[in-house]
Scaffold this motif. Structure first.
Motif, PDB file in Angstrom:
ATOM      1  N   SER A 131       0.833  -1.211   0.000  1.00 11.33           N
ATOM      2  CA  SER A 131       0.000   0.000   0.000  1.00 11.33           C
ATOM      3  C   SER A 131       0.861   1.252   0.000  1.00 11.33           C
ATOM      4  O   SER A 131       0.532   2.257  -0.651  1.00 11.33           O
ATOM      5  CB  SER A 131      -0.923  -0.004   1.222  1.00 11.33           C
ATOM      6  OG  SER A 131      -1.828  -1.090   1.173  1.00 11.33           O
ATOM      7  N   MET A 132       1.986   1.187   0.715  1.00  5.99           N
ATOM      8  CA  MET A 132       2.897   2.330   0.754  1.00  5.99           C
ATOM      9  C   MET A 132       3.503   2.586  -0.624  1.00  5.99           C
ATOM     10  O   MET A 132       3.630   3.738  -1.065  1.00  5.99           O
ATOM     11  CB  MET A 132       4.011   2.070   1.779  1.00  5.99           C
ATOM     12  CG  MET A 132       4.825   3.300   2.132  1.00  5.99           C
ATOM     13  SD  MET A 132       6.047   2.923   3.408  1.00  5.99           S
ATOM     14  CE  MET A 132       4.972   2.462   4.760  1.00  5.99           C
ATOM     15  N   PRO A 190      10.458  -6.653   1.657  1.00 13.32           N
ATOM     16  CA  PRO A 190      11.922  -6.522   1.636  1.00 13.32           C
ATOM     17  C   PRO A 190      12.618  -7.309   2.741  1.00 13.32           C
ATOM     18  O   PRO A 190      12.038  -7.563   3.803  1.00 13.32           O
ATOM     19  CB  PRO A 190      12.142  -5.017   1.800  1.00 13.32           C
ATOM     20  CG  PRO A 190      10.891  -4.397   1.307  1.00 13.32           C
ATOM     21  CD  PRO A 190       9.796  -5.349   1.673  1.00 13.32           C
ATOM     22  N   SER A 191      13.862  -7.657   2.487  1.00 11.92           N
ATOM     23  CA  SER A 191      14.629  -8.527   3.388  1.00 11.92           C
ATOM     24  C   SER A 191      14.782  -7.942   4.783  1.00 11.92           C
ATOM     25  O   SER A 191      14.755  -8.667   5.786  1.00 11.92           O
ATOM     26  CB  SER A 191      16.019  -8.793   2.795  1.00 11.92           C
ATOM     27  OG  SER A 191      15.911  -9.351   1.510  1.00 11.92           O
ATOM     28  N   GLN A 196      14.211  -1.124   6.300  1.00 12.23           N
ATOM     29  CA  GLN A 196      14.486  -0.876   4.879  1.00 12.23           C
ATOM     30  C   GLN A 196      13.380  -0.035   4.245  1.00 12.23           C
ATOM     31  O   GLN A 196      13.659   0.918   3.505  1.00 12.23           O
ATOM     32  CB  GLN A 196      14.621  -2.208   4.140  1.00 12.23           C
ATOM     33  CG  GLN A 196      14.922  -2.077   2.651  1.00 12.23           C
ATOM     34  CD  GLN A 196      15.179  -3.434   1.999  1.00 12.23           C
ATOM     35  OE1 GLN A 196      15.494  -4.418   2.668  1.00 12.23           O
ATOM     36  NE2 GLN A 196      15.022  -3.488   0.686  1.00 12.23           N
ATOM     37  N   VAL A 197      12.134  -0.352   4.572  1.00 10.11           N
ATOM     38  CA  VAL A 197      10.996   0.358   3.987  1.00 10.11           C
ATOM     39  C   VAL A 197      10.943   1.800   4.470  1.00 10.11           C
ATOM     40  O   VAL A 197      10.798   2.739   3.677  1.00 10.11           O
ATOM     41  CB  VAL A 197       9.679  -0.371   4.319  1.00 10.11           C
ATOM     42  CG1 VAL A 197       8.476   0.473   3.885  1.00 10.11           C
ATOM     43  CG2 VAL A 197       9.630  -1.736   3.650  1.00 10.11           C
ATOM     44  N   ILE A 263      14.571   0.231  -3.650  1.00  8.42           N
ATOM     45  CA  ILE A 263      15.027  -0.371  -2.387  1.00  8.42           C
ATOM     46  C   ILE A 263      13.833  -0.660  -1.481  1.00  8.42           C
ATOM     47  O   ILE A 263      13.765  -1.694  -0.812  1.00  8.42           O
ATOM     48  CB  ILE A 263      16.031   0.561  -1.684  1.00  8.42           C
ATOM     49  CG1 ILE A 263      17.299   0.703  -2.525  1.00  8.42           C
ATOM     50  CG2 ILE A 263      16.382   0.040  -0.291  1.00  8.42           C
ATOM     51  CD1 ILE A 263      18.280   1.732  -2.003  1.00  8.42           C
ATOM     52  N   MET A 264      12.869   0.258  -1.463  1.00 10.77           N
ATOM     53  CA  MET A 264      11.669   0.085  -0.639  1.00 10.77           C
ATOM     54  C   MET A 264      10.903  -1.168  -1.032  1.00 10.77           C
ATOM     55  O   MET A 264      10.463  -1.949  -0.177  1.00 10.77           O
ATOM     56  CB  MET A 264      10.761   1.306  -0.775  1.00 10.77           C
ATOM     57  CG  MET A 264       9.453   1.206  -0.004  1.00 10.77           C
ATOM     58  SD  MET A 264       8.197   2.358  -0.618  1.00 10.77           S
ATOM     59  CE  MET A 264       9.074   3.905  -0.489  1.00 10.77           C
TER      60      MET A 264
END
Length: 311
Positions: A131-132, A190-191, A196-197, A263-264
């Motif tokens: 959603s982001m 993401p890992s 990270q987000v 990256i996100m």
């Protein structure tokens, strides 16, 4: 009292060398734009923005503001015409390019039927990052649409219709590709999770704010009443301080936004889109950088085209 010497302008087809038009008694102070308008009267289907006039069939097209008597021609000038094809104004070009990705991404986000398997129709992803990502992607293109309508200043320049189709295919195609994976039912977050987000989101917001600030600065530079050309300089807005180091910080921020978005989402299609965008924007930035250096002798030596101290 001096007598005005009029020019005669012969316009030939650049391919067949056949005479298309002969203009008599053309004012010496007439511009190429004026000559295009006169030619348009004889051939209504070839409106001025669709015309390219050259002094040599294989040479460079003359600019609309070139003055007839300043050109290396005698009182009888021969020009060669080339049809540029159907044209569309820059505002409509950008609206077409940006509206598509905005709407296409939302189709995948809401998982309309026939995109994924039927059981996933109109379902939602359990991961907040999805959603982001949708919010960031939508914000990016809504910002671009707002800038196109209210911020950017366009001259009377146009783009060939065939180029618009190619550009739309690029933007729309990539939007569908990256949206397919980010909104896929099997997508994994993401890992490094929220760290990270969230950090990527922060960089994304800063880059979007920076990009908008640069566009406002460029818009003010081209404001009404500016007779002489100026190169952009930093203002009190901290986001414009990147002008100390690069000629085109709008491209720097644009690349930063897409890198942070990749990256996100940790999505390969987004990273590829960011990489290809960086290559194209580097080409544009280098071109503007060369123009600034050529036109302004006091242009800052510290500035690089797009990346501070590097490129």
């Amino acid at each position: 009292m001096s007598r005005t010497i009029f020019f005669e302008v012969e316009i030939l087809d650049s391919r067949t060398k056949q005479q298309l038009c002969f203009l008599d008694k053309v004012e010496p102070h007439s511009t190429i734009g004026d000559i295009k308008c006169l030619f348009h009267k004889s051939y209504p289907k070839w409106y001025p923005s669709r015309q390219a006039l050259k002094l040599d069939p294989k040479g460079k097209a003359l600019r609309d503001d070139d003055i007839l008597q300043s050109l290396p021609v005698g009182t009888t000038a021969t020009m060669y015409f080339r049809d540029l094809g159907p044209q569309l104004g820059w505002t409509m070009v950008f609206l077409a390019e940006y509206m598509g990705p905005l709407l296409i991404y939302l189709l995948f986000y809401f998982r309309v039927p026939y995109i994924y398997t039927h059981k996933y129709a109109f379902t939602a992803s359990p991961y907040p990052v999805v959603s982001m990502a949708c919010a960031c992607h939508s914000f990016h293109y809504i910002k671009r649409l707002i800038e196109t309508i209210f911020v950017h200043r366009f001259s009377h320049g146009t783009m060939p219709l065939r180029t618009i189709v190619r550009n739309c295919a690029y933007y729309w195609g990539f939007a569908a590709w990256l949206a397919y994976y980010i909104n896929h039912p099997l997508y994994t977050p993401p890992s490094y999770g929220e760290i990270q987000v969230n950090y990527s989101l922060l960089v994304f917001i800063l880059c979007e704010a920076g990009n908008f600030s640069i566009h406002l600065t460029l818009n003010n530079l081209r404001g009404e009443g500016h007779k002489t050309r100026k190169f952009p300089s930093p203002t009190k807005n901290p986001f414009t301080w990147l002008f100390f180091f690069v000629s085109c910080p709008n491209y720097t921020y644009e690349v930063g936004a897409w890198v942070s978005f990749s990256i996100m989402t940790q999505c390969v299609p987004v990273a590829l889109f960011a990489f290809l965008g960086f290559i194209q924007m580097t080409i544009w930035a280098k071109g503007k950088h060369r123009t600034y250096n050529r036109e302004f002798k006091d242009y800052p030596n510290l500035r690089m085209p797009i990346l501070p101290f590097i490129l």
